[in-house]
Design an enzyme around this catalytic site. Structure first.
Site, PDB file in Angstrom:
ATOM      1  N   ARG A  38     -25.538 -12.553 -43.324  1.00 22.04           N
ATOM      2  CA  ARG A  38     -24.639 -11.635 -44.009  1.00 22.04           C
ATOM      3  C   ARG A  38     -24.116 -10.576 -43.045  1.00 22.04           C
ATOM      4  O   ARG A  38     -24.744 -10.245 -42.045  1.00 22.04           O
ATOM      5  CB  ARG A  38     -25.351 -10.966 -45.188  1.00 22.04           C
ATOM      6  CG  ARG A  38     -26.641 -10.281 -44.781  1.00 22.04           C
ATOM      7  CD  ARG A  38     -27.434  -9.811 -45.969  1.00 22.04           C
ATOM      8  NE  ARG A  38     -26.679  -8.860 -46.763  1.00 22.04           N
ATOM      9  CZ  ARG A  38     -27.223  -8.138 -47.740  1.00 22.04           C
ATOM     10  NH1 ARG A  38     -28.498  -8.273 -48.033  1.00 22.04           N
ATOM     11  NH2 ARG A  38     -26.488  -7.297 -48.422  1.00 22.04           N
ATOM     12  N   GLN A  40     -43.825  -7.272 -45.342  1.00 24.00           N
ATOM     13  CA  GLN A  40     -43.529  -8.711 -45.365  1.00 24.00           C
ATOM     14  C   GLN A  40     -42.926  -9.102 -44.024  1.00 24.00           C
ATOM     15  O   GLN A  40     -41.903  -8.546 -43.613  1.00 24.00           O
ATOM     16  CB  GLN A  40     -42.550  -9.044 -46.501  1.00 24.00           C
ATOM     17  CG  GLN A  40     -42.258 -10.524 -46.609  1.00 24.00           C
ATOM     18  CD  GLN A  40     -41.334 -10.831 -47.783  1.00 24.00           C
ATOM     19  OE1 GLN A  40     -40.920  -9.925 -48.486  1.00 24.00           O
ATOM     20  NE2 GLN A  40     -41.022 -12.097 -47.979  1.00 24.00           N
ATOM     21  N   GLU A  46     -32.279 -19.339 -49.814  1.00 23.18           N
ATOM     22  CA  GLU A  46     -33.449 -18.517 -50.121  1.00 23.18           C
ATOM     23  C   GLU A  46     -33.112 -17.032 -50.092  1.00 23.18           C
ATOM     24  O   GLU A  46     -33.452 -16.278 -50.997  1.00 23.18           O
ATOM     25  CB  GLU A  46     -34.586 -18.818 -49.138  1.00 23.18           C
ATOM     26  CG  GLU A  46     -35.161 -20.216 -49.300  1.00 23.18           C
ATOM     27  CD  GLU A  46     -36.367 -20.446 -48.401  1.00 23.18           C
ATOM     28  OE1 GLU A  46     -36.864 -19.466 -47.826  1.00 23.18           O
ATOM     29  OE2 GLU A  46     -36.796 -21.595 -48.286  1.00 23.18           O
ATOM     30  N   GLU A  83     -33.190  -9.632 -42.220  1.00 23.45           N
ATOM     31  CA  GLU A  83     -32.382  -8.765 -41.361  1.00 23.45           C
ATOM     32  C   GLU A  83     -32.385  -7.326 -41.853  1.00 23.45           C
ATOM     33  O   GLU A  83     -32.319  -6.389 -41.053  1.00 23.45           O
ATOM     34  CB  GLU A  83     -30.952  -9.307 -41.264  1.00 23.45           C
ATOM     35  CG  GLU A  83     -30.097  -8.557 -40.260  1.00 23.45           C
ATOM     36  CD  GLU A  83     -28.727  -9.183 -40.064  1.00 23.45           C
ATOM     37  OE1 GLU A  83     -27.779  -8.431 -39.743  1.00 23.45           O
ATOM     38  OE2 GLU A  83     -28.600 -10.401 -40.243  1.00 23.45           O
ATOM     39  N   ARG A  84     -32.439  -7.109 -43.168  1.00 27.27           N
ATOM     40  CA  ARG A  84     -32.497  -5.742 -43.695  1.00 27.27           C
ATOM     41  C   ARG A  84     -33.756  -5.035 -43.187  1.00 27.27           C
ATOM     42  O   ARG A  84     -33.717  -3.866 -42.804  1.00 27.27           O
ATOM     43  CB  ARG A  84     -32.480  -5.729 -45.222  1.00 27.27           C
ATOM     44  CG  ARG A  84     -31.141  -6.094 -45.832  1.00 27.27           C
ATOM     45  CD  ARG A  84     -31.187  -6.017 -47.348  1.00 27.27           C
ATOM     46  NE  ARG A  84     -31.274  -4.646 -47.822  1.00 27.27           N
ATOM     47  CZ  ARG A  84     -32.359  -4.117 -48.381  1.00 27.27           C
ATOM     48  NH1 ARG A  84     -33.457  -4.834 -48.526  1.00 27.27           N
ATOM     49  NH2 ARG A  84     -32.351  -2.865 -48.799  1.00 27.27           N
TER      50      ARG A  84
END
Length: 679
Positions: free
Chosen positions: A33, A55, A111, A78-79
């Protein structure tokens, strides 16, 4: 990489599983994204700074390059990675997996998007990437993401958005449903135009809703191929566009995208439709010229089009009504038009073609030829057949044709239409007679006051004429400027006043000039104004013009008045008169401002007072004309906007002023303040 640190990654690259890696070894995926909510990232970074990343980030080993030397690429998370950079974490927990490009793309799309709703356009680009690079089709994607085929096609269509539309969509100014409506327009320039019309509608300040946008696009940017004047199966008409039936811009060829279309034969490219229509008309003209059939334009074509509905017209067109022909068969009920009743191959050869101003070319037929075709089709009777039928019906009335309810209603409508047409003809004749007599009477005796009043009220009520100018000379009116109030005033006004009001209505628009039209040629209304003032010997001095340009309504304090007087001191007499005329309460402020600048009002007007009388500035001041304020060449000064004070705000009968003598100069009693004000 932290300065001086040495990190060996060879073993890590070979091993799958959980690791803790420096952030400098991770690269962002080019297929992930593109847009992130910065506020949300900052909030996540604050949480990461407190508790860390709970996580792990999913990464895969990749080949380092000169442009991207990092050996690991982020697949999912990526966030979290961006938040760790904002939180200045030196290393992050990761899970390393050896993944192919296809596996990584599937994880990112199938996912990642299910864990957090992506932007619809980014979702569409993900689907497009899987189809183009990894061989997915719509059915496979629908199965993987558990969506319908229509949903997949709708998302994929968003990829057709132009760059301008994409930016607006990504910024959240339009919803996905409206974005899809725009994406279905195949021409980028038309997308941009439609987007502007949706965001800034002509009536209203809010963007159009989805339903309103859908109706707007359907009305402006789609065309029914059934009504096309050209053959939609003709692929040679416009070689670049090809056959309309097979065109992907036809709704029937994209049923998943245009599931809401009312018909399968709708064109979504108005530009292409217009080009085909123009090519079709051009072909007709070329063929007509080869065959020697005249192509009529302008007034000649308009005359034939209008006379096609008259029974005595020489020519008819395809949309001429059956009722205009002779001996129409009773069973038809006199209903229908030529193009509805006669097949194209049964029509006679055109006698001419009519080319209209919009480029449309239509055939015109001889009325006698179409009459013969109607008789051949049994829609009209020959003279002999009419006589035989009438004779048989006279002998046996039961043989008369029985009309349907629709035919009876149509006959009744036509009879009523004939009655109205005859009534209109008589009303026209009556008005012509009356007007001729009225003109003759005015020529002999002149127009009466009552007549002038009616003409003035006509101008007020007629939308084709402007209203009375309320902004520039509105202070001259002592009545409200709504239609009823103006007409009520006219009913009581004398002759000269009515003349002036008529002139205001006709010439009021000639007063205002904006910066866009300064260099334009004068319009007829401006020539008329110039001719009138020349004929009547009316002129305006520079001082009067300068004074009129001052917006008195903006003068609120004594300092405001003083600034304006100082700025236009070379036109003191006209400026002072203008301010006092429009705002009498500023009389003392004008006097004080002039005195402060070294001027007093005495016999003969404003004069420069002696230095030993007052404490006025000693600087040399320009000479002021007491009557007109005309001066030699003066430097240009900025002026305020033109916006006069309404007459209703002015005290009736002129300002009430308490006269206070100026101790700095002896003034003659007859010339003391206030000096005369305007009407």
């Amino acid at each position: 990489m932290p300065e001086g640190a040495t990190i060996v990654v060879a073993e890590l690259v070979m091993l799958d599983g959980y690791h803790t890696l420096p952030t400098c070894l991770l690269r962002i995926s080019t297929t992930n994204r593109k847009r992130f909510n910065l506020d949300a990232l900052q909030r996540l970074a604050e949480n990461v700074k407190e508790v860390g990343i709970l996580q792990p980030i999913l990464v895969r080993p990749v080949q380092p390059t000169q442009e991207a030397p990092q050996p690991f690429e982020i697949v999912a998370g990526e966030r979290r990675f961006r938040s760790s950079i904002l939180a200045e974490l030196p290393e992050v927990p990761v899970i390393v997996r050896h993944l192919t490009d296809l596996q990584a793309a599937e994880i990112q799309l199938l996912e990642n998007i299910q864990r957090e709703d992506p932007h619809p356009l980014e979702e569409a680009e993900g689907y497009q990437l899987l189809m183009q690079n990894h061989g997915y089709d719509a059915d496979q994607l629908a199965e993987r993401v558990k969506k319908s085929r229509a949903y997949i096609y709708g998302r994929l269509k968003l990829c057709a958005l132009s760059l301008d539309a994409r930016e607006v969509f990504l910024d959240g100014d339009i919803p996905a449903s409206t974005a899809l409506l725009i994406a279905r327009i195949p021409v980028p320039s038309l997308q941009k135009k439609a987007l502007q019309e949706i965001l800034k509608p002509q009536y209203g300040s809010e963007p159009l809703s989805y339903r309103a946008a859908a109706a707007h696009i359907a009305a402006r940017y789609t065309l029914d191929l059934i009504d096309a004047p050209f053959d939609i199966k003709d692929g040679k008409l416009l070689a670049a566009a090809g056959n309309c039936v097979k065109c992907p811009k036809r709704t029937g060829n994209q049923l998943e995208v245009f599931s809401d279309a009312k018909s399968v034969d709708v064109c979504t490219d108005p530009d292409c439709f217009a080009e085909k229509k123009a090519a079709h008309y051009q072909r007709i003209v070329v063929v007509a010229n080869k065959r020697g059939i005249p192509v009529l334009e302008g007034q000649e074509a308009n005359t034939i089009s209008q006379s096609a509905w008259c029974r005595d017209g020489e020519f008819v067109t395809a949309n001429t009504h059956l009722s205009t022909f002779d001996r129409v068969t009773p069973s038809t009920g006199m209903s229908g038009y030529i193009n509805e009743l006669i097949e194209a191959n049964a029509l006679p050869a055109p006698a001419a073609y009519l080319k209209h101003s919009d480029g449309e070319v239509k055939p015109a037929y001889k009325r006698t030829d179409v009459q013969a075709a109607l008789e051949k089709q049994g829609l009209c009777e020959t003279q002999a057949a009419r006589e035989v039928r009438l004779a048989e019906e006279a002998a046996d009335p039961s043989k008369a044709a029985q009309l349907t309810k629709h035919q009876i209603a149509e006959q009744q409508r036509l009879k009523e239409w004939e009655v109205k047409r005859e009534k209109a003809r008589m009303m026209t004749a009556e008005r012509v007679v009356l007007y001729r007599k009225l003109r003759a009477q005015i020529s002999a005796k002149g127009a009466s006051l009552e007549m002038l009043r009616e003409l003035a009220k006509l101008l007020v009520r007629d939308d084709n004429y402007p209203d009375l100018p309320h902004d520039l000379i509105g202070d001259l009116y002592c009545f409200k400027l709504d239609e009823n109030s103006v007409c009520a005033f006219i009913d009581k006004a004398d002759g000269p006043t009515v003349h002036v009001l008529i002139m205001d209505l006709l010439l009021g628009e000639a007063l205002s000039v904006d910066q866009y039209s300064v260099d334009d040629d004068p319009a007829p209304i401006h020539y008329a104004l110039s001719a009138l003032v020349t004929q009547e010997g009316v002129s305006a001095s520079l001082g009067e013009v300068v004074a009129e340009s001052i917006d008195v309504s903006e003068l609120e304090t004594a300092d405001d008045v003083g600034a304006v007087v100082a700025a236009h001191i070379e036109h003191l007499a006209d400026v002072a008169r203008h301010i006092i005329d429009r705002a009498p309460h500023h009389l003392r402020n004008v006097e004080a401002a002039a005195n402060e600048l070294g001027y007093v009002y005495g016999q003969g007007g404003w004069k420069r007072q002696a230095a030993d009388i007052d404490d006025a500035p000693q600087a040399e001041a320009p000479a002021v004309d007491a009557t007109t304020s005309q001066q030699p060449e003066a430097t240009a000064r900025p002026t305020l906007g033109v916006k006069n004070r309404p007459a209703a705000d002015l005290p009736q009968g002129g300002p009430a002023v308490t006269i206070k003598k100026n101790r700095g100069a002896a003034l003659e009693a007859e010339t003391a303040w206030p000096f005369p004000v305007g009407a």
